[in-house]
Design a protein around this motif. Structure first.
Motif, PDB file in Angstrom:
ATOM      1  N   UNK A   1      46.261  21.841 -32.947  1.00 41.54           N
ATOM      2  CA  UNK A   1      46.150  21.077 -31.712  1.00 41.54           C
ATOM      3  C   UNK A   1      47.171  19.940 -31.740  1.00 41.54           C
ATOM      4  N   UNK A   2      47.717  19.617 -30.573  1.00 40.56           N
ATOM      5  CA  UNK A   2      48.779  18.619 -30.490  1.00 40.56           C
ATOM      6  C   UNK A   2      48.361  17.281 -31.107  1.00 40.56           C
ATOM      7  N   UNK A   3      47.252  16.744 -30.685  1.00 36.19           N
ATOM      8  CA  UNK A   3      46.828  15.434 -31.165  1.00 36.19           C
ATOM      9  C   UNK A   3      46.510  15.467 -32.658  1.00 36.19           C
ATOM     10  N   UNK A   4      45.847  16.534 -33.094  1.00 36.93           N
ATOM     11  CA  UNK A   4      45.515  16.661 -34.514  1.00 36.93           C
ATOM     12  C   UNK A   4      46.781  16.774 -35.355  1.00 36.93           C
ATOM     13  N   UNK A   5      47.738  17.549 -34.868  1.00 37.99           N
ATOM     14  CA  UNK A   5      48.982  17.726 -35.605  1.00 37.99           C
ATOM     15  C   UNK A   5      49.739  16.406 -35.723  1.00 37.99           C
ATOM     16  N   UNK A   6      49.861  15.688 -34.606  1.00 42.22           N
ATOM     17  CA  UNK A   6      50.591  14.419 -34.634  1.00 42.22           C
ATOM     18  C   UNK A   6      49.923  13.423 -35.589  1.00 42.22           C
ATOM     19  N   UNK A   7      48.594  13.438 -35.615  1.00 41.86           N
ATOM     20  CA  UNK A   7      47.872  12.541 -36.522  1.00 41.86           C
ATOM     21  C   UNK A   7      48.135  12.916 -37.976  1.00 41.86           C
ATOM     22  N   UNK A   8      48.150  14.222 -38.269  1.00 46.19           N
ATOM     23  CA  UNK A   8      48.415  14.673 -39.638  1.00 46.19           C
ATOM     24  C   UNK A   8      49.854  14.353 -40.049  1.00 46.19           C
ATOM     25  N   UNK A   9      50.782  14.538 -39.122  1.00 45.82           N
ATOM     26  CA  UNK A   9      52.176  14.251 -39.428  1.00 45.82           C
ATOM     27  C   UNK A   9      52.370  12.758 -39.680  1.00 45.82           C
ATOM     28  N   UNK A  10      51.764  11.930 -38.837  1.00 48.00           N
ATOM     29  CA  UNK A  10      51.853  10.486 -39.019  1.00 48.00           C
ATOM     30  C   UNK A  10      51.304  10.072 -40.380  1.00 48.00           C
ATOM     31  N   UNK A  11      50.170  10.656 -40.775  1.00 47.63           N
ATOM     32  CA  UNK A  11      49.570  10.332 -42.072  1.00 47.63           C
ATOM     33  C   UNK A  11      50.486  10.743 -43.214  1.00 47.63           C
ATOM     34  N   UNK A  12      51.125  11.909 -43.092  1.00 45.04           N
ATOM     35  CA  UNK A  12      52.020  12.398 -44.148  1.00 45.04           C
ATOM     36  C   UNK A  12      53.258  11.515 -44.275  1.00 45.04           C
ATOM     37  N   UNK A  13      53.786  11.082 -43.135  1.00 43.07           N
ATOM     38  CA  UNK A  13      54.957  10.206 -43.161  1.00 43.07           C
ATOM     39  C   UNK A  13      54.594   8.848 -43.744  1.00 43.07           C
TER      40      UNK A  13
END
Length: 360
Positions: free
Chosen positions: A327-339
């Motif tokens: 999901x878009x929002x879930x993905x962006x949140x995971x990417x932000x956390x990884x960065x």
């Protein structure tokens, strides 16, 4: 003449008779091919043909981008989905020795080509995350471009490099070094580029084709992307988003996303940038909506390839990519956390690297 890749050159020379004997070679590139991919394919195809290989075919999962079409005027690069398995074609994958170029792993070429060529004869690549996957691997993560490796081998062996070959290989080097601006640029890059110019590469023409042929659709796509930019991690991470349907809305195409992420990276204070794209995949790729991200860093200490690896992707220390079903929002949140985690790790280490983290 300087010897640029002595070990690779000897190995390549030993394989040439085998390729001539086989007679048919397929040169496979990656999905959404860029300048290094097309440049490497065209350069290798022309040199192998000149060296006596009877039939050389270039195959890609996606069409050649408009701005790279000047490289394929005399060398065909075929769209694999329209060719593989076509009852009107006499192409049979099993008849060809496959050489993968600029593919960080075998899956990078796409499902159809990976299925057609499950055991590549050879692979030439420079991605830090490449595990090695062919019978004969030519892998050097310290090279700026796959085209640099190939050009160096050809120069070492005195193989024929005509104007079109030089043009293709120079294009691959200039694009993957960011016009000789990226940290991967070395004295060897300039030395090889100079040799290619001496053999007919035209920097002015290449610069025009690559950077002075913008379409109105691409500029509209850029406008849409810039409106979505967000700063996170105290301004050290910037990302923007392209929703599904944006290409139709702006009159652009997928290839027009090339280079957009660099606008986010160019912001002062930003260390890592990302372009996140919500893309509807073609049926021959399995269909469905995928989240794609292109990651860029200003400094190789940030190892964006490691961020991409958390999502099954990979690439270079300063440039990497990934695809995920999320999901878009879930993905962006995971990417932000990884960065955020990667930025914190680098900060905690004081920016130091070790032997395990060889960088480009």
């Amino acid at each position: 003449m300087a010897c640029f890749y002595p070990e690779f050159s000897q190995k390549f020379a030993a394989l040439l008779p085998e390729l001539r004997a086989h007679g048919r070679v397929a040169i496979v590139g990656h999905m959404r091919p860029d300048g290094d991919c097309i440049g490497a394919q065209v350069g290798l195809a022309r040199v192998l043909s000149a060296a006596g290989v009877r039939e050389v075919t270039c195959l890609n999962a996606d069409h050649v981008p408009r701005r790279l079409s000047f490289l394929t005027a005399q060398t065909r690069v075929l769209h694999a989905p329209e060719f593989l398995g076509n009852p009107d074609s006499d192409f049979r994958a099993g008849d060809y020795a496959a050489i993968f170029v600029d593919c960080a792993d075998a899956a990078r070429c796409g499902v159809e080509l990976q299925t057609a060529f499950p055991k590549p004869f050879a692979m030439v690549d420079h991605h830090l995350s490449n595990p090695g996957f062919a019978t004969h691997d030519f892998l050097d993560a310290n090279s700026a471009a796959t085209s640099e490796i190939l050009a160096g081998i050809f120069l070492d062996l005195g193989l024929p490099i005509d104007e079109q070959t030089a043009q293709a290989l120079y294009t691959g080097i200039v694009t993957d070094t960011g016009q000789f601006r990226f940290p991967s640029t070395t004295p060897r890059c300039f030395a090889i580029a100079g040799e290619l110019i001496a053999r007919g590469a035209q920097p002015a023409e290449i610069g025009y084709e690559l950077y002075e042929r913008e379409s109105l659709g691409r500029l509209r796509l850029l406008e849409a992307f810039l409106k979505t930019l967000r700063l996170e991690c105290s301004g050290r991470f910037c990302f923007g988003f392209l929703p599904k349907g944006i290409f139709e809305a702006t009159g652009s195409t997928v290839e027009d996303t090339e280079g957009l992420v660099d606008y986010a990276r160019s912001i002062e204070g930003v260390e890592i940038a990302a372009l996140v794209e919500e893309r509807v995949e073609a049926e021959w790729r399995g269909g469905g909506v995928k989240m794609k991200a292109s990651l860029r860093a200003k400094n190789p200490i940030y190892r964006v390839d490691k961020i991409a690896a958390k999502f099954g992707g990979g690439g270079h220390a300063c440039a990497a990519g990934l695809t995920a079903e999320a999901d878009r929002e879930a993905f962006c949140a995971e990417l932000l956390a990884a960065v955020a985690e990667q930025l914190a790790r680098v900060e905690a280490s004081g920016g130091a690297t070790n032997s395990e983290e060889t960088i480009l």
